[in-house]
Write a protein that holds these residues in place. Structure first.
Motif, mmCIF file in Angstrom:
data_model
loop_
_atom_site.group_PDB
_atom_site.id
_atom_site.type_symbol
_atom_site.label_atom_id
_atom_site.label_comp_id
_atom_site.label_asym_id
_atom_site.label_seq_id
_atom_site.Cartn_x
_atom_site.Cartn_y
_atom_site.Cartn_z
ATOM 1 N N SER A 49 -1.510 4.148 0.618
ATOM 2 C CA SER A 49 -0.284 4.948 0.506
ATOM 3 C C SER A 49 0.091 5.572 1.844
ATOM 4 O O SER A 49 1.272 5.624 2.219
ATOM 5 N N VAL B 184 1.991 3.632 -3.135
ATOM 6 C CA VAL B 184 1.431 2.600 -4.009
ATOM 7 C C VAL B 184 2.084 2.708 -5.380
ATOM 8 O O VAL B 184 2.122 3.785 -5.984
ATOM 9 N N ALA C 105 2.340 -1.600 -2.121
ATOM 10 C CA ALA C 105 2.242 -0.445 -1.234
ATOM 11 C C ALA C 105 3.471 -0.500 -0.351
ATOM 12 O O ALA C 105 3.571 -1.372 0.534
#
Length: 332
Positions: A157, A163, A218
């Motif tokens: 992230s 994410v 992501a």
């Protein structure tokens, strides 16, 4: 005993099929549903061996047969009412089948035991209670991987973008198949999706109640995805993929952790990981079932199969096996 084209089955036949399946949890896998077999039949003809208290969908070619969905069906076998006994050779001969090969026959069919050549473990995950329930049952290795997946999710992230897990994705199956084919090529494995029939099956299943496509992104990057089939409380973990350039984030474990967390909302209490000795299956499993390899054949054919399998096993155990695989890949 009679062999009936799938398209000719009656409502009564389907009712008997479902009654047998619902009466015994050993057939709770989605592979034993009429809906899965219908999807298979749409691309490759299925005939169903039917008798009193007995149902087995098959692909028949000449005098040989295989379970419906082969070579992609990870669980196989007839649905049989309690107490029903049979002679596999006589049963098959009565409908013109001289040989029936299987590679994922559920263990426990007493009447098929003489034709079993090998047994393999098929790991499972008990995910009842979601992540909390699962981590109480899995061993330390599995718990450690789930904790690591949480940390790597946070890292992805920060470094790649937020994410996002989508449990019921509608787009992206093309990408999943492409990544899976790349994986087959890189490992030298047989390309299951070289046959368009196998690709088409996934699209039909995605449009049904059985298919489940899940993705983890992501930011704009697809980290991992999975296409499987589910029925009642069982999800069969079928075609997982991940983008190798993001391998340092353990994207497969990130995806698996997300699926475990989503399991209660999906009504899933078990994930069947399928036959195999992959490290992630060994770490993730909380238990296992057993599947069998073999064939119901005449005596001479049985002996020939056993000799052939013994020769293959010896070749795999040979010190030069890696070199032989490398040579074989050059000629694919």
């Amino acid at each position: 005993m009679r062999l009936v084209p799938f398209g000719s089955l009656t409502d009564e036949n389907f009712a008997a099929w479902r009654a047998i399946r619902d009466g015994d949890s050993r057939w709770d896998s989605p592979y034993f549903t009429p809906e899965y077999v219908a999807a298979v039949h749409a691309g490759r003809p299925v005939e169903v061996l039917i008798g009193d208290g007995f149902v087995w969908p098959l692909h028949k070619s000449g005098s040989s047969a295989k379970p419906a969905g082969s070579p992609g069906a990870d669980f196989q076998g007839p649905l049989v009412e309690p107490g029903v006994r049979l002679s596999p050779q006589r049963m098959l001969a009565s409908v013109g089948i001289r040989s029936l090969a299987f590679d994922h026959l559920l263990d426990g069919y007493q009447d098929f035991e003489p034709w079993v050549e090998e047994k393999r473990v098929s790991p499972v995950m008990d995910v009842s209670g979601g992540l909390d329930g699962y981590t109480k049952r899995v061993d330390k290795s599995g718990r450690d991987k789930m904790s690591e997946a949480r940390r790597l999710t946070n890292k992805a992230s920060r470094e790649l973008g937020p994410v996002e897990f989508t449990v019921r994705a509608r787009d992206g199956l093309d990408h999943v198949i492409a990544l899976k084919r790349e994986q087959y090529a890189s490992t030298g494995a047989r390309d299951h999706f070289a046959d368009p029939v196998h690709q088409d099956l996934l699209y039909r299943l995605l449009d049904s109640e059985l298919g489940l496509l899940s993705t983890v992104y992501a930011g704009p990057h697809l980290l991992a995805a999975h296409f499987g089939i589910r029925s009642h409380g069982v999800l069969h973990w079928w075609f997982p993929v991940f983008d190798r350039k993001f391998g340092s984030y353990s994207p497969g474990w990130i995806l698996l952790r997300e699926m475990v967390m989503a399991a209660p909302d999906l009504g899933i209490t078990r994930i069947d990981l399928g036959r195999g000795e992959d490290e992630y299956k060994r770490r993730a499993m909380t238990g296992s079932s057993t599947v069998c390899i073999g064939a119901v054949t005449s005596g001479l054919r049985t002996s020939a199969r056993r000799m052939s399998r013994a020769a293959v096993a010896a070749a795999k155990a040979s010190p030069i096996a890696p070199q032989l695989k490398a040579i074989a890949r050059k000629f694919r």
